[in-house]
Design a protein around this motif. Structure first.
Motif, PDB file in Angstrom:
ATOM      1  N   ILE A 148      39.062  40.840  36.642  1.00  0.00           N
ATOM      2  CA  ILE A 148      38.510  39.728  37.425  1.00  0.00           C
ATOM      3  C   ILE A 148      39.335  38.461  37.187  1.00  0.00           C
ATOM      4  CG2 ILE A 148      36.491  38.248  37.796  1.00  0.00           C
ATOM      5  CD1 ILE A 148      36.077  41.069  38.825  1.00  0.00           C
ATOM      6  N   GLN A 149      39.679  38.228  35.921  1.00  0.00           N
ATOM      7  CA  GLN A 149      40.466  37.043  35.586  1.00  0.00           C
ATOM      8  C   GLN A 149      41.837  37.081  36.264  1.00  0.00           C
ATOM      9  OE1 GLN A 149      40.469  35.029  31.511  1.00  0.00           O
ATOM     10  NE2 GLN A 149      42.409  36.133  31.436  1.00  0.00           N
ATOM     11  N   LYS A 150      42.417  38.259  36.349  1.00  0.00           N
ATOM     12  CA  LYS A 150      43.725  38.415  37.010  1.00  0.00           C
ATOM     13  C   LYS A 150      43.633  37.985  38.472  1.00  0.00           C
ATOM     14  CE  LYS A 150      47.276  41.970  37.929  1.00  0.00           C
ATOM     15  NZ  LYS A 150      47.168  42.112  39.389  1.00  0.00           N
ATOM     16  N   ILE A 151      42.601  38.453  39.178  1.00  0.00           N
ATOM     17  CA  ILE A 151      42.416  38.065  40.577  1.00  0.00           C
ATOM     18  C   ILE A 151      42.239  36.553  40.694  1.00  0.00           C
ATOM     19  CG2 ILE A 151      40.853  38.222  42.557  1.00  0.00           C
ATOM     20  CD1 ILE A 151      40.302  41.134  41.769  1.00  0.00           C
ATOM     21  N   VAL A 152      41.402  35.994  39.823  1.00  0.00           N
ATOM     22  CA  VAL A 152      41.130  34.549  39.858  1.00  0.00           C
ATOM     23  C   VAL A 152      42.416  33.749  39.646  1.00  0.00           C
ATOM     24  CG1 VAL A 152      39.977  32.654  38.645  1.00  0.00           C
ATOM     25  CG2 VAL A 152      38.711  34.766  39.176  1.00  0.00           C
ATOM     26  N   ARG A 153      43.158  34.097  38.621  1.00  0.00           N
ATOM     27  CA  ARG A 153      44.366  33.333  38.290  1.00  0.00           C
ATOM     28  C   ARG A 153      45.433  33.468  39.375  1.00  0.00           C
ATOM     29  NH1 ARG A 153      45.231  34.084  31.681  1.00  0.00           N
ATOM     30  NH2 ARG A 153      43.471  32.751  31.100  1.00  0.00           N
ATOM     31  N   GLU A 154      45.596  34.660  39.909  1.00  0.00           N
ATOM     32  CA  GLU A 154      46.618  34.838  40.941  1.00  0.00           C
ATOM     33  C   GLU A 154      46.231  34.133  42.237  1.00  0.00           C
ATOM     34  OE1 GLU A 154      48.552  39.030  39.296  1.00  0.00           O
ATOM     35  OE2 GLU A 154      47.314  39.067  41.111  1.00  0.00           O
ATOM     36  N   ALA A 155      44.935  34.090  42.537  1.00  0.00           N
ATOM     37  CA  ALA A 155      44.474  33.339  43.712  1.00  0.00           C
ATOM     38  C   ALA A 155      44.745  31.847  43.517  1.00  0.00           C
ATOM     39  CB  ALA A 155      42.989  33.583  43.943  1.00  0.00           C
TER      40      ALA A 155
END
Length: 501
Positions: A148-155
């Motif tokens: 989830i954190q990966k998606i958030v940071r990349e967004a």
């Protein structure tokens, strides 16, 4: 003139450029998640919808665009492994929004030959190295929170605005309460959102509160189906979307600026099912003569279909047509409607006297001119002619006919239920076959079931006479019709029938 034409073309080109530029500059609301966000193809197959299919109706789509990229069966891990997140990431621009909801499928096995979609519990940096039995690839699996954190940071790296949602609640109840996931995926989603300082929508708890206010009896069968405790109906999807919208209104997230003040929510139109026949199907306003069409809706998904029982007591195929009852139905038919057709009980009556309801026997083109009681003339046709007329005219309207043979009477010659298989049942089948429409031999199917039940039990089904059933008999026949429809190959109506075979 040439200069004027050139000038006008330039103005139009400029206007088009400004329009497309404005379109390109509109922020897009992307959704990533599992089947509770987008079920199947997002077309309501099986009556199931995700909240991502309806949230756009709450937003001003003249100012924002909506793209639902969720895929059923995915977890936070597999959504990324399949490249689905990269498809969204590559489109993101500054000012876009990304609604993120995973968790329902993250609890599955980390490695197996079926789905291999599980993630490590929590939000830590633990990893598990595997040779994926499903994909045949070497893989390092991370925690739910890590994905989830990966998606958030990349967004965020693209200038987009992530919004993290906890997973929708399931329609499970314990002592009048809906269990929460606030110690697992709901908690971990919040922890990641807090850590990354992005908006968190507690969809799990807030929707559960709404469900509890409605009560289990009102929720099951309306917002969720009895057959599925995870995926919502259209109304359930709207409920989920409305919770997200209400939470956004209370947040400081700029997406709330695009929320409509008075949204007009449009649910899918119900498919209509028309029933035409006689008293064995009709509502006769008599507790001792209940047609199976009265109880048939109990076996249907009435959140998606509407049963319109136009059967009329005392009618034959001939009188249903002659009295204008068929025209009344025909004029209402729309493409995709279904028409269940069952006649035969009254067609054996007198053709030219008394009730004037008999039709000529067979399926041919024979006719007989009859002088009615009022002195008017009527050209009477065969049973098969009238059935063919109903079928063809229904098909002309784009409707789908289903022919049924008549229900058996409570008569037992030689200890077998009487069939009439060599007359009206035979002719019904012949016409259905000739016109290439669905056919249910209700007469034979019910007769066989009666014989298994025995005379004494079946006698209870007929409190008035040997033809008309009471409530119990109507239920018995309606269930049989529902089961028979469910078995029809390539019949779309079976998707709306709620019986287990």
């Amino acid at each position: 003139m040439k200069l004027i034409r050139t000038f006008l073309i330039s103005i139009l080109a400029l206007l088009f450029f400004n329009f497309t530029t404005k379109q390109d500059n509109k922020p897009t609301v992307f959704m990533v998640g599992d089947s509770t966000v987008k079920n199947g193809k997002g077309d309501g197959s099986g009556g199931l919808w995700g909240w991502g299919d309806y949230i756009g109706q709450f937003l001003d789509t003249t100012k924002v665009m909506i793209e639902n990229h969720a895929l059923g069966g995915t977890s936070s891990r597999t959504f990324q492994d399949k490249g689905l997140w990269n498809t969204v990431l590559n489109q993101l621009k500054k000012g876009d929004y990304v609604l993120i909801q995973f968790g329902h499928n993250d609890d599955g096995p980390i490695n197996d030959t079926l789905r291999a979609r599980g993630t490590i519990k929590g939000i830590g940096n633990e990893t598990q190295e595997i040779d994926n039995m499903l994909t045949k690839k070497h893989e390092i699996v991370h925690s739910y929170g890590w994905y989830i954190q990966k998606i958030v940071r990349e967004a965020k790296s693209k200038g987009a605005i992530p919004i993290v949602c906890s997973p929708t609640p399931r329609n499970d109840w314990k002592n009048g309460k809906v269990p929460r996931n606030d110690t697992s995926y709901g908690l971990w989603a919040k922890q990641v959102a807090d850590k990354e300082k992005v908006t968190f929508i507690n969809l799990n708890d807030k929707m559960a509160l709404k469900m509890e206010k409605l009560g289990e009896q009102n929720v099951t069968g309306t917002y969720f189906y009895k057959k599925d405790h995870t995926h919502t109906s259209a109304k359930g999807a709207v409920l989920s979307a409305s919770v997200i919208i209400n939470q956004l209104k209370e947040s400081n997230n700029s997406l709330k600026n695009y929320i409509l003040q008075d949204p007009k929510i449009i649910l899918p139109a119900k498919k209509k099912i028309y029933l035409i026949g006689d008293s064995t199907m009709a509502n006769n306003n008599d507790v001792n003569a209940v047609g199976w069409g009265v109880t048939f809706p109990a076996y249907c998904d009435t959140t998606r279909i509407e049963i319109i029982n136009k059967a009329r007591g005392g009618r034959s195929s001939r009188t249903f047509d002659h009295e204008g009852l068929w025209n009344e139905v025909k004029n209402q038919l729309q493409p995709g409607n279904f028409v269940l057709i069952q006649f035969g009980h009254n067609d054996a009556g007198a053709i030219d006297k008394e009730k004037f309801r008999g039709s000529l026997k067979g399926t041919g083109d024979e006719i007989q001119e009859v002088i009615l009681a009022d002195g008017s003339k009527e050209i009477v046709h065969t049973f098969g002619w009238y059935m063919t007329k109903f079928i063809r005219e229904a098909k002309e309207k784009g409707a789908i006919p289903i022919v049924l043979s008549q229900t058996p009477r409570n008569e037992w010659p030689n200890d077998k239920v009487e069939r009439r298989a060599d007359t009206y049942g035979k002719w019904s089948r012949e016409i259905a076959d000739k016109e290439k429409v669905f056919y249910i031999d209700l007469n034979e199917i019910v007769a066989l079931k009666y014989e298994v039940s025995g005379k004494e039990k079946v006698k209870i089904f007929f409190p008035k006479d040997h033809t008309h059933t009471g409530q119990d008999g109507a239920n018995f026949n309606a269930l049989t019709v529902a089961e028979s429809i469910k078995k029809l190959k390539d019949c779309g109506l079976k998707d709306y029938i709620e019986v287990k075979l």
